[in-house]
Design an enzyme around this catalytic site. Structure first.
Site, PDB file in Angstrom:
ATOM      1  N   ARG A   1     -13.383  -8.780  -4.468  1.00  0.00           N
ATOM      2  CA  ARG A   1     -13.034  -7.489  -3.872  1.00  0.00           C
ATOM      3  C   ARG A   1     -12.380  -6.624  -4.937  1.00  0.00           C
ATOM      4  O   ARG A   1     -11.366  -7.002  -5.503  1.00  0.00           O
ATOM      5  CB  ARG A   1     -12.082  -7.689  -2.682  1.00  0.00           C
TER       6      ARG A   1
ATOM      7  N   TYR B   1       1.062 -11.060   4.058  1.00  0.00           N
ATOM      8  CA  TYR B   1       1.997 -11.614   3.075  1.00  0.00           C
ATOM      9  C   TYR B   1       3.168 -12.333   3.721  1.00  0.00           C
ATOM     10  O   TYR B   1       3.664 -13.329   3.203  1.00  0.00           O
ATOM     11  CB  TYR B   1       2.497 -10.507   2.129  1.00  0.00           C
TER      12      TYR B   1
ATOM     13  N   GLU C   1      -5.054  -0.284   3.382  1.00  0.00           N
ATOM     14  CA  GLU C   1      -3.689  -0.128   3.885  1.00  0.00           C
ATOM     15  C   GLU C   1      -3.262   1.318   4.148  1.00  0.00           C
ATOM     16  O   GLU C   1      -2.368   1.863   3.494  1.00  0.00           O
ATOM     17  CB  GLU C   1      -2.707  -0.797   2.928  1.00  0.00           C
TER      18      GLU C   1
ATOM     19  N   ASN D   1      -4.584  -7.768   5.234  1.00  0.00           N
ATOM     20  CA  ASN D   1      -3.709  -8.142   4.114  1.00  0.00           C
ATOM     21  C   ASN D   1      -2.449  -8.737   4.715  1.00  0.00           C
ATOM     22  O   ASN D   1      -1.700  -8.037   5.400  1.00  0.00           O
ATOM     23  CB  ASN D   1      -3.370  -6.914   3.259  1.00  0.00           C
TER      24      ASN D   1
ATOM     25  N   HIS E   1      -8.162   2.691  -2.776  1.00  0.00           N
ATOM     26  CA  HIS E   1      -6.981   1.835  -2.944  1.00  0.00           C
ATOM     27  C   HIS E   1      -5.916   2.644  -3.689  1.00  0.00           C
ATOM     28  O   HIS E   1      -5.410   2.259  -4.725  1.00  0.00           O
ATOM     29  CB  HIS E   1      -7.338   0.562  -3.707  1.00  0.00           C
TER      30      HIS E   1
ATOM     31  N   GLU F   1      -6.439  -9.771   1.504  1.00  0.00           N
ATOM     32  CA  GLU F   1      -5.364 -10.071   0.546  1.00  0.00           C
ATOM     33  C   GLU F   1      -4.389 -11.085   1.137  1.00  0.00           C
ATOM     34  O   GLU F   1      -3.966 -10.944   2.285  1.00  0.00           O
ATOM     35  CB  GLU F   1      -4.533  -8.834   0.171  1.00  0.00           C
TER      36      GLU F   1
HETATM   37  O1  LIG Z   1       2.294  -6.224  -3.400  1.00  0.00           O
HETATM   38  C1  LIG Z   1       1.156  -6.984  -3.644  1.00  0.00           C
HETATM   39  C2  LIG Z   1      -0.088  -6.249  -3.140  1.00  0.00           C
HETATM   40  C3  LIG Z   1      -0.411  -4.977  -3.939  1.00  0.00           C
HETATM   41  O2  LIG Z   1      -0.502  -5.269  -5.326  1.00  0.00           O
HETATM   42  C4  LIG Z   1      -1.754  -4.428  -3.403  1.00  0.00           C
HETATM   43  O3  LIG Z   1      -2.245  -3.334  -4.177  1.00  0.00           O
HETATM   44  C5  LIG Z   1      -1.568  -3.937  -1.974  1.00  0.00           C
HETATM   45  O4  LIG Z   1      -2.826  -3.843  -1.294  1.00  0.00           O
HETATM   46  C6  LIG Z   1      -0.602  -4.815  -1.218  1.00  0.00           C
HETATM   47  N1  LIG Z   1      -0.214  -4.664   0.069  1.00  0.00           N
HETATM   48  C7  LIG Z   1       0.778  -5.551   0.312  1.00  0.00           C
HETATM   49  C8  LIG Z   1       1.532  -5.613   1.586  1.00  0.00           C
HETATM   50  C9  LIG Z   1       2.141  -4.211   1.886  1.00  0.00           C
HETATM   51  C10 LIG Z   1       2.994  -3.751   0.744  1.00  0.00           C
HETATM   52  C11 LIG Z   1       2.399  -3.016  -0.290  1.00  0.00           C
HETATM   53  C12 LIG Z   1       3.166  -2.581  -1.364  1.00  0.00           C
HETATM   54  C13 LIG Z   1       4.539  -2.856  -1.396  1.00  0.00           C
HETATM   55  C14 LIG Z   1       5.111  -3.586  -0.365  1.00  0.00           C
HETATM   56  C15 LIG Z   1       4.335  -4.048   0.702  1.00  0.00           C
HETATM   57  C16 LIG Z   1       0.965  -6.296  -0.818  1.00  0.00           C
HETATM   58  N2  LIG Z   1       0.093  -5.841  -1.735  1.00  0.00           N
END
Ligand SMILES: OC[C@@H]1[C@@H](O)[C@H](O)[C@@H](O)c2[nH]c(CCc3ccccc3)c[n+]21
Length: 445
Positions: free
Chosen positions: A75, A293, A164, A291, A119, A350
């Site tokens: 991706r 986390y 997002e 996505n 993005h 993600e």
């Molecule tokens: O933070 C890790 C990754 C980013 O590098 C990606 O570009 C982005 O799609 C992404 N989203 C999230 C969860 C939402 C979030 C984004 C940025 C900062 C904090 C939370 C984590 N991440």
């Protein structure tokens, strides 16, 4: 061994501004992240995406690395300012050619390309015309999407309109910690609505295009919101948090309406929404990208911040981002989406973790924590499949250490270490482990 379904698409995810570098090469124009990172004070350490992982020039070696890792899919995102430097109108053929070559190399390596149209790197020229806060952006995005469907749609069968929208609207226009750095709730709520409209119009353009026989979806960052206590006030606070973080996009996309609790909460700041708008937004899509986390634990905090809530710290291990490691939240989220918004095909577009990776004496990275994080999240996803969830793929964030937005290069998410001064790629323990998972199409219990 917990086997995944036959044909499960194991992959990695990246994004243009975070890995490519060469932001102004071959006719590309500045994006809002080029401007934002070059504005002192916005990014930790004054880092920018000027070089990043130099992927714009090293793409051939990086595709070879993906093949070495055994990836089934990859991706990536397309940088709008490379292909349409003014945002609309004139096409920059050199910019299109970069993605053309990349897609051909992926197909040659037997890797399925997943293209994200947006993005976060909006052409600065469009920001000068109001950006996502200007409803004209719907037409601008649809023109850009149509061009990419036309040029790559014969080979790219999986398209993600937006990465997002919550981050674009909230972090970029309410909190102001991401590009374009606005702090305006009124604008942020309209940005959310315009993003969804742009998504819906791009879906219609996709159906009418040569790419139309492929699949199109959207990627949302979603996080379970858990009440800190069972008190009525904490439960109401958690409902507001769930509405703003999750349902703000899920409900219009799949139910054709915005969460009532938000319309009430935001009062006169809430944008004008017509039935025609909602019909555009809810046009059927072929999959949902998630996505994931971590989760949030929420308590009522009258008068605090946007929603009158505060996030409660929990015990338990955290990643280098300070995010709680909570794999069961992935299981819970997938089952909820299947039951409340599905059943449609889902991809984890993600999931991954930052840890303080270091090269050891032998020049390797023994990132056991990342292996454990991924292992536990893969098992949670596998449990969801047992419960009937139509999960069809999983993209680890990220293939390479890269530019982590406002945190610059201080956070490493890669399963491959990037030594930035030399640009050497060093496969971490997690990268070698992931290759075995893909080969076995499963993980040990
Ligand atoms: O933070 C890790 C990754 C980013 O590098 C990606 O570009 C982005 O799609 C992404 N989203 C999230 C969860 C939402 C979030 C984004 C940025 C900062 C904090 C939370 C984590 N991440």
């Amino acid at each position: 061994m917990r086997r995944f379904p036959e044909g499960f698409l194991w992959g990695c995810a990246t994004a243009s501004y975070q890995i490519e570098g060469s932001p102004l090469a071959d006719g590309a124009s500045p994006s809002i992240w080029h401007r934002f990172s070059h504005t002192p004070g916005n990014v930790q350490g004054g880092d920018t995406g000027d070089v990043a992982c130099d992927h714009y020039r090293r793409w051939r070696d990086d595709v070879a690395l993906m093949r070495e890792l055994g990836l089934k899919a990859y991706r990536f995102s397309i940088a709008w300012p490379r292909v349409l430097p003014d945002g609309t109108g004139r096409v920059n053929e050199a910019g299109v050619a970069f993605y053309d070559r990349l897609v051909d190399a992926l197909l040659e390596a037997g890797i399925v390309p997943f293209a994200t149209l947006y993005h976060w790197d909006l052409p600065g020229a469009l920001q000068d015309r109001g950006g996502w806060a200007n409803r004209d952006v719907v037409g601008w995005f649809t023109e850009y999407a149509g061009l990419m469907f036309e040029r790559l749609g014969d080979r790219v069968q999986h398209w993600i309109t937006l990465n997002e929208p919550w981050c674009v609207a909230h972090l970029g226009h309410v909190a102001g910690v991401h590009a374009p750095g606005m702090r305006d709730l009124w604008a942020g709520l309209r940005v959310a609505h315009h993003l969804l409209l742009a998504h819906g119009e791009a879906v219609a353009a996709f159906r009418a295009s040569r790419a139309g026989r492929g699949r199109i979806g959207i990627t949302l960052n979603l996080a379970p919101q858990h009440a800190a206590t069972s008190s009525q006030t904490d439960r109401a606070a958690t409902d507001r948090a769930d509405a703003y973080h999750n349902r703000l996009f899920l409900d219009p996309l799949f139910k054709g309406r915005y969460p009532a609790v938000l319309v009430q909460h935001f009062g006169e700041a809430w944008p004008e929404v017509t039935d025609e708008d909602l019909a555009i937004i809810r046009r059927p899509i072929d999959f949902l990208g998630i996505n994931y986390y971590s989760r949030s634990v929420v308590a009522d905090a009258p008068g605090e911040g946007l929603l009158g809530i505060r996030h409660v710290d929990t015990a338990g291990a955290r990643t280098a981002m300070g995010w709680e490691i909570y794999p069961q939240g992935l299981y819970e989220l997938l089952v909820r989406l299947h039951r409340e918004y599905g059943p449609l095909p889902l991809y984890i577009t993600e999931n991954g973790a930052a840890f303080d990776d270091r090269l050891d004496a032998s020049g390797q990275v023994d990132d056991a924590e990342r292996v454990d994080y991924l292992h536990r999240h893969f098992l949670a996803a596998r449990r969801a499949i047992d419960d009937g969830v139509r999960l069809e793929g999983y993209f680890v964030w990220s293939m390479l250490d890269n530019f982590e937005w406002a945190l610059g290069y201080s956070k490493r998410f890669g399963i491959v270490y990037v030594d930035y001064p030399s640009q050497r790629r060093i496969v971490k323990r997690s990268g070698r482990w992931y290759r075995q998972v893909i080969e076995a199409n499963g993980v040990p219990e």
